[in-house]
Design a protein around this motif. Structure first.
Motif, PDB file in Angstrom:
ATOM      1  N   GLU A  95      -6.077  41.958 -47.088  1.00 50.92           N
ATOM      2  CA  GLU A  95      -7.525  41.795 -47.052  1.00 50.92           C
ATOM      3  C   GLU A  95      -8.055  42.385 -45.754  1.00 50.92           C
ATOM      4  O   GLU A  95      -7.604  42.038 -44.671  1.00 50.92           O
ATOM      5  N   SER A  96      -8.995  43.297 -45.877  1.00 48.94           N
ATOM      6  CA  SER A  96      -9.548  43.914 -44.673  1.00 48.94           C
ATOM      7  C   SER A  96     -10.960  44.376 -44.977  1.00 48.94           C
ATOM      8  O   SER A  96     -11.454  44.227 -46.091  1.00 48.94           O
ATOM      9  N   LYS A  97     -11.601  44.970 -43.974  1.00 44.31           N
ATOM     10  CA  LYS A  97     -12.933  45.540 -44.185  1.00 44.31           C
ATOM     11  C   LYS A  97     -12.881  46.536 -45.329  1.00 44.31           C
ATOM     12  O   LYS A  97     -13.722  46.534 -46.222  1.00 44.31           O
ATOM     13  N   LEU A  98     -11.849  47.397 -45.283  1.00 43.02           N
ATOM     14  CA  LEU A  98     -11.754  48.468 -46.270  1.00 43.02           C
ATOM     15  C   LEU A  98     -11.707  47.924 -47.693  1.00 43.02           C
ATOM     16  O   LEU A  98     -12.439  48.368 -48.575  1.00 43.02           O
ATOM     17  N   THR A  99     -10.824  46.908 -47.929  1.00 48.76           N
ATOM     18  CA  THR A  99     -10.719  46.403 -49.299  1.00 48.76           C
ATOM     19  C   THR A  99     -12.024  45.743 -49.724  1.00 48.76           C
ATOM     20  O   THR A  99     -12.407  45.844 -50.891  1.00 48.76           O
ATOM     21  N   SER A 100     -12.717  45.079 -48.789  1.00 50.78           N
ATOM     22  CA  SER A 100     -13.964  44.448 -49.239  1.00 50.78           C
ATOM     23  C   SER A 100     -15.029  45.508 -49.511  1.00 50.78           C
ATOM     24  O   SER A 100     -15.855  45.335 -50.414  1.00 50.78           O
ATOM     25  N   ILE A 101     -14.960  46.638 -48.786  1.00 51.17           N
ATOM     26  CA  ILE A 101     -15.895  47.726 -49.107  1.00 51.17           C
ATOM     27  C   ILE A 101     -15.574  48.293 -50.489  1.00 51.17           C
ATOM     28  O   ILE A 101     -16.465  48.524 -51.303  1.00 51.17           O
ATOM     29  N   ILE A 102     -14.273  48.485 -50.773  1.00 49.71           N
ATOM     30  CA  ILE A 102     -13.892  49.010 -52.085  1.00 49.71           C
ATOM     31  C   ILE A 102     -14.361  48.058 -53.186  1.00 49.71           C
ATOM     32  O   ILE A 102     -14.918  48.473 -54.199  1.00 49.71           O
ATOM     33  N   ARG A 103     -14.169  46.753 -52.951  1.00 48.11           N
ATOM     34  CA  ARG A 103     -14.600  45.772 -53.951  1.00 48.11           C
ATOM     35  C   ARG A 103     -16.108  45.792 -54.142  1.00 48.11           C
ATOM     36  O   ARG A 103     -16.611  45.765 -55.256  1.00 48.11           O
ATOM     37  N   PHE A 104     -16.826  45.855 -53.017  1.00 51.87           N
ATOM     38  CA  PHE A 104     -18.283  45.923 -53.087  1.00 51.87           C
ATOM     39  C   PHE A 104     -18.687  47.174 -53.875  1.00 51.87           C
ATOM     40  O   PHE A 104     -19.567  47.126 -54.736  1.00 51.87           O
ATOM     41  N   THR A 121     -16.960  48.795 -56.218  1.00 49.16           N
ATOM     42  CA  THR A 121     -16.733  48.674 -57.664  1.00 49.16           C
ATOM     43  C   THR A 121     -17.779  47.768 -58.296  1.00 49.16           C
ATOM     44  O   THR A 121     -18.224  48.028 -59.413  1.00 49.16           O
ATOM     45  N   ASP A 122     -18.162  46.720 -57.568  1.00 48.40           N
ATOM     46  CA  ASP A 122     -19.203  45.843 -58.129  1.00 48.40           C
ATOM     47  C   ASP A 122     -20.519  46.585 -58.312  1.00 48.40           C
ATOM     48  O   ASP A 122     -21.201  46.423 -59.328  1.00 48.40           O
ATOM     49  N   CYS A 123     -20.864  47.412 -57.321  1.00 51.17           N
ATOM     50  CA  CYS A 123     -22.091  48.201 -57.449  1.00 51.17           C
ATOM     51  C   CYS A 123     -21.980  49.160 -58.622  1.00 51.17           C
ATOM     52  O   CYS A 123     -22.905  49.314 -59.415  1.00 51.17           O
ATOM     53  N   LEU A 124     -20.799  49.800 -58.718  1.00 48.17           N
ATOM     54  CA  LEU A 124     -20.563  50.750 -59.809  1.00 48.17           C
ATOM     55  C   LEU A 124     -20.792  50.081 -61.160  1.00 48.17           C
ATOM     56  O   LEU A 124     -21.333  50.675 -62.088  1.00 48.17           O
ATOM     57  N   ALA A 125     -20.368  48.818 -61.252  1.00 43.27           N
ATOM     58  CA  ALA A 125     -20.502  48.093 -62.515  1.00 43.27           C
ATOM     59  C   ALA A 125     -21.971  47.871 -62.853  1.00 43.27           C
ATOM     60  O   ALA A 125     -22.329  47.710 -64.014  1.00 43.27           O
ATOM     61  N   GLY A 126     -22.841  47.876 -61.835  1.00 44.05           N
ATOM     62  CA  GLY A 126     -24.239  47.581 -62.094  1.00 44.05           C
ATOM     63  C   GLY A 126     -25.096  48.813 -62.319  1.00 44.05           C
ATOM     64  O   GLY A 126     -26.280  48.708 -62.630  1.00 44.05           O
ATOM     65  N   ILE A 127     -24.498  50.004 -62.188  1.00 46.60           N
ATOM     66  CA  ILE A 127     -25.290  51.224 -62.360  1.00 46.60           C
ATOM     67  C   ILE A 127     -25.614  51.434 -63.838  1.00 46.60           C
ATOM     68  O   ILE A 127     -24.730  51.337 -64.687  1.00 46.60           O
ATOM     69  N   PRO A 128     -26.875  51.726 -64.171  1.00 45.67           N
ATOM     70  CA  PRO A 128     -27.240  51.926 -65.577  1.00 45.67           C
ATOM     71  C   PRO A 128     -26.458  53.091 -66.171  1.00 45.67           C
ATOM     72  O   PRO A 128     -26.227  54.087 -65.483  1.00 45.67           O
ATOM     73  N   SER A 129     -26.083  52.951 -67.429  1.00 44.42           N
ATOM     74  CA  SER A 129     -25.194  53.960 -68.004  1.00 44.42           C
ATOM     75  C   SER A 129     -25.864  55.321 -68.077  1.00 44.42           C
ATOM     76  O   SER A 129     -25.200  56.347 -68.031  1.00 44.42           O
ATOM     77  N   ILE A 130     -27.198  55.327 -68.158  1.00 42.35           N
ATOM     78  CA  ILE A 130     -27.861  56.623 -68.268  1.00 42.35           C
ATOM     79  C   ILE A 130     -27.655  57.451 -67.002  1.00 42.35           C
ATOM     80  O   ILE A 130     -27.607  58.682 -67.040  1.00 42.35           O
ATOM     81  N   ILE A 131     -27.459  56.756 -65.877  1.00 39.46           N
ATOM     82  CA  ILE A 131     -27.208  57.486 -64.628  1.00 39.46           C
ATOM     83  C   ILE A 131     -25.800  58.062 -64.622  1.00 39.46           C
ATOM     84  O   ILE A 131     -25.571  59.187 -64.202  1.00 39.46           O
TER      85      ILE A 131
END
Lengths: 251, 277
Positions: B94-103, B105-115
């Motif tokens: 667990e580090s800054k890097l992994t939490s950035i990666i997790r953040f 992926t979470d953002c990626l999950a919220g991007i509208p599919s049309i984008i």
């Protein structure tokens, strides 16, 4: 006499915490050594340092040497996988994999590259016989190990280590999850296994140490206070602190 | 002052009404679609090609398109997603890097599919010259479902008790052996759930398909062919007023497909979980 295991000026740190302080100890082949002492005194750390499983904890640092068969196991060229095969561990709680009885026992041999069915079958039978499980389990090879009683599961865990072809068995309070009767049966088993294996057992239970071991070491706050033949430790301890502990004045 | 027991009663009723509304809406939608759609669904509808832009005939090419496109997406996304989750949970601390990666992926999950669709259009269709094709569409959908697969797999892997790893390593297993023989089998039900959620999302995806795989109404013969999925077919039939009956028919098949996939997922999960316990 050549010792199987030698700890030379061994110190272990977890970050800033000094968990083991300058331990020196020699353990002969085919003996049972019990490590006793209050919680947090470093018994388990010592055991886990011999299998090198302790390194999984972040910030672990070690000074000094551990020799097994005169070889330093912390030498950079040590094959850690072979070391773990040689000195197998049995943990506090029975921790069988959620696999069948057969797959649990063959897990070790398989990760070390044994693939032939006949060879694996032979190993399974041998280790189950050595742990007195063969008659009970020979028809139940495909059953889930988790469906067995705790005692059987713990014996299966011991069998799993034997199947590796270990020479040393490290047991970390193996009976703490078991009732007194099954505990006795595990103890009998250990005494039987002593004929072929070098055994170190960490225990909270002083009667257990007295019943099974040839040698006992008393540990306190990371120090090995005293180590001697078990009968001597329990009848005429040399150190005041050991005496306090075994007579129940402390701990 | 009102007594706690009063609130207990009131909250219980409010929560019940909320649940009832949810279930009602779900059943209403399914009922409405099936009522309007089942009339046109028969073997002919399933197995024949559309005629006259979909006014008549069936939807066979769209079924093939849907299956092939989802398959391509899942074949690309599964190894990438499961691999990432293994790396994140087993090989990094667990580090800054992994939490950035997790953040991330979470953002990626919220991007509208049309984008995602637009991105796939620019990258695969135009820049890499793959054109409107199953490959462009599959790659883009794979990106969309990656976060789902990564997060569900990661949760599943994290829920595997640590002592399994400890035992395996203490017996002299390598990290990789431990992952393959102990961690992944135990995490399998969760990982499969993630993959199946991904399949369902790729089947229902519309915007990405229009942008990247096009809407050609033919049975595709290669990965570089354009194709039309059921969702896109439904969109075009309804949007351009071609045939509402056939639109409902298509929607019916789509919904039944999703239901079947979910049922299969449940069945598979229970089977995997029951295997040794």
């Amino acid at each position: 006499m050549e010792y199987k295991i030698e700890l030379v000026n061994l110190s272990v740190y977890y970050g800033d915490f000094h968990a083991l302080r300058n331990i020196n100890m020699q353990i002969g082949a085919k003996t049972i050594t019990a490590l006793i002492g209050p919680s947090g005194c470093g018994k388990s750390t010592m055991l886990r340092t011999i299998n090198r499983i302790n390194e999984l904890i972040d910030g672990t640092r070690i000074e000094g040497k551990i020799l097994i068969d005169q070889k330093d196991i912390y030498h950079p060229k040590t094959d850690i996988l072979q070391l773990r095969k040689k000195a197998g561990m049995v943990f506090q709680r029975p921790n069988c994999f959620p696999l069948s009885v057969y797959d649990n026992i063959t897990y070790g041999p398989r990760v070390h590259g044994i693939k032939k069915k006949a060879e694996l079958d032979e190993i399974v039978e041998k280790s189950l016989r050595a742990t007195w499980l063969w008659d009970e389990l020979k028809e139940k090879m495909k059953k889930s190990a988790l469906s067995l009683s705790l005692e059987y599961q713990q014996r299966l865990c011991i069998a799993r280590v034997l199947a590796l072809g270990s020479e040393i068995i490290l047991l970390d309070e193996p009976c703490s999850a078991l009732d007194p009767i099954t505990t006795l049966r595990i103890e009998e088993l250990l005494v039987e296994l002593k004929k072929d294996y070098t055994i170190i057992i960490v225990t909270h239970n002083m009667q257990q140490a007295a019943r099974v071991s040839n040698y006992s070491g008393y540990m306190l706050m990371g120090e090995l206070v005293e180590v001697n033949e078990t009968s001597k430790i329990f009848t005429s301890p040399q150190d005041k602190r050991t005496e306090d502990y075994i007579t129940g004045r402390f701990g | 002052m009102l007594k706690p027991i009063f609130w207990e009663q009131v909250m219980k009723k409010i929560l019940f009404v909320g649940t009832a509304i949810t279930v009602f809406i779900l059943f209403f939608i399914i009922f409405y679609i099936l009522k309007n759609g089942l009339a046109v669904v028969d073997m002919e509808f399933l197995l024949s090609s559309p005629k006259d832009f979909g006014r008549a005939g069936g939807i066979f090419p769209c079924i093939v398109g849907t299956i092939v496109l989802s398959l391509v997406a899942i074949i690309i996304a599964t190894p990438l997603g499961v691999g990432t989750s293994i790396y994140l949970s087993e090989y990094t601390r667990e580090s800054k890097l992994t939490s950035i990666i997790r953040f991330g992926t979470d953002c990626l999950a919220g991007i509208p599919s049309i984008i995602f669709g637009l991105f796939g259009f620019v990258l695969f269709v135009v820049y890499l010259g793959l054109g409107w094709s199953i490959l462009s569409g599959g790659l883009t959908i794979a990106f969309m479902i990656l976060p789902t697969i990564i997060r569900t797999s990661e949760e599943a892997i994290k829920s595997v008790p640590d002592y399994y790893r400890e035992v395996s390593l203490s017996l002299g297993g390598t990290k990789w052996q431990t992952i393959v023989k102990v961690v992944l089998p135990s995490a399998l039900p969760g990982i499969v759930t993630g993959i199946i959620l991904g399949v369902a999302r790729s089947i229902e995806e519309t915007a990405i398909v229009i942008f990247t795989a096009g809407s050609v109404l033919r049975i595709p013969t290669s990965l570089f062919d354009s194709c039309r999925t059921m969702s896109v077919h439904f969109y075009i039939l309804a949007r351009e007023g071609i045939s509402m009956e056939n639109a409902y028919g298509t929607a019916t098949i789509l919904i039944i497909t999703i239901l079947l996939i979910n049922a299969f997922a449940y069945w598979l999960m229970h089977r995997l979980m029951a295997k040794y316990s």
